[in-house]
Design a protein around this motif. Structure first.
Motif, PDB file in Angstrom:
ATOM      1  N   UNK A  89       4.682  -1.220  87.082  1.00  0.00           N
ATOM      2  CA  UNK A  89       3.748  -2.676  86.638  1.00  0.00           C
ATOM      3  C   UNK A  89       2.502  -2.008  85.445  1.00  0.00           C
ATOM      4  N   UNK A  90       1.871  -1.041  85.666  1.00  0.00           N
ATOM      5  CA  UNK A  90       1.338  -0.027  84.979  1.00  0.00           C
ATOM      6  C   UNK A  90       1.926   0.442  83.731  1.00  0.00           C
ATOM      7  N   UNK A  91       3.183   1.399  83.740  1.00  0.00           N
ATOM      8  CA  UNK A  91       4.079   2.115  82.754  1.00  0.00           C
ATOM      9  C   UNK A  91       4.205   0.620  81.914  1.00  0.00           C
ATOM     10  N   UNK A  92       4.510  -0.481  82.523  1.00  0.00           N
ATOM     11  CA  UNK A  92       4.593  -1.813  81.364  1.00  0.00           C
ATOM     12  C   UNK A  92       3.902  -1.665  80.472  1.00  0.00           C
TER      13      UNK A  92
END
Lengths: 205, 97
Positions: free
Chosen positions: A1-4
């Motif tokens: 999620x954070x990577x996205x």
């Protein structure tokens, strides 16, 4: 999620910024100066508040409604998320009531009260006020209980890990999970007990 | 020298008195063990399948057994006792021991 999220910012916002007319060295420098100023001012405000002593930490001086709501919501959501994967065992064994009841009497009743008791020195003096566990969920609002499983998960987590800066200890440091589950089982039945039933179940002998 | 000895002895005595003020038995703070008051159990209103009722029964039965064990019948000299029929007439009951 954070990577996205990071990829989204990189591919869309940064590229747009780089390719737009806004991206001129002068504008970027201005933005960086503004950000630096904001950070320095923010740090100054925080330091002043911390070291000036203007924050009132007295337990007999309640928070404003807004601050109380903010802290309460944060706490309840945090506990809900932390406890959601806890597996609840069978809590119907009468032996759990005897073990949990004795522990509740010695460790919990001074703050969380017992049947027939409406207040104690601890319940009056602590802030936030410890919930009165001897009455039904509807009688002590202010926090979510969810269904039976969620309530058991929450109670187990709170007893085991405690709550920062609240007076609620982390009993998990000195008590096994089995013993804590016994307390959870007892707390589940506590609102249904009469003072006489409570006395018998929680007595040492 | 004598003064020094006196001072030393006085200090030892004072230290002893001070330390004794803190050296009380921690058991003094121990809460007295509470006994279950099983006389207030209302059997007529009990659901014997209810875990609460079962727990109360367990506690009270345990208490009853413990009370029965405290009575040491082995030291009773039955030869000097009146016959059991007299005991019944007098309403004597072992529960009164």
């Amino acid at each position: 999620m954070i990577t996205r999220i990071i990829n989204f910012i990189q591919h869309h916002l940064v590229q747009k910024l780089v390719l737009s007319d806004f991206y001129q060295e002068g504008n970027v420098v201005k933005i960086l100066k503004l950000l630096t100023l904001l950070i320095v001012v923010g740090a100054g405000v925080v330091t002043t508040v911390m070291y000036s002593g203007i924050v009132n930490v007295a337990a007999d001086e309640p928070h404003s409604d807004f601050v109380y709501w903010l802290l309460e919501e944060t706490r309840e959501k945090s506990i809900k998320v932390a406890a959601q994967d806890i597996e609840v065992p069978d809590l119907s064994d009468p032996e759990l009531l005897l073990t949990g009841g004795t522990d509740y009497e010695h460790m919990c009743s001074s703050c969380h009260l017992k049947p027939g008791q409406s207040e104690s020195d601890m319940s009056l003096g602590l802030y936030p006020t410890p919930p009165n566990l001897s009455v039904s969920d509807d009688s002590h609002k202010g926090h979510e209980h969810g269904d039976e499983t969620q309530a058991a998960q929450k109670n187990f987590w709170v007893i085991k890990h405690g709550i920062k800066a609240s007076g609620m200890p982390a009993w998990g440091k000195t008590h096994s999970d089995q013993r804590i589950w016994a307390m959870v089982a007892f707390i589940k039945r506590l609102p249904t007990l009469t003072p006489e039933q409570y006395q018998i179940i929680t007595a040492d002998e | 020298m004598k003064k020094l000895s006196k001072l030393f002895l006085t200090s030892i005595l004072a230290i002893g008195l001070i330390s004794s003020a803190h050296a009380h038995d921690p058991k003094m703070h121990k809460k007295k063990a509470e006994k279950a008051d099983c006389s207030k159990m209302d059997h007529s209103k009990m659901d014997m399948k209810d875990p609460v009722v079962i727990a109360m029964m367990k506690k009270c039965m345990k208490q009853a057994k413990a009370s029965a064990k405290k009575v040491d019948h082995s030291k009773m000299d039955h030869s000097k006792m009146k016959s059991m029929s007299n005991h019944k007439q007098n309403g004597d009951d072992h529960k009164n021991h």
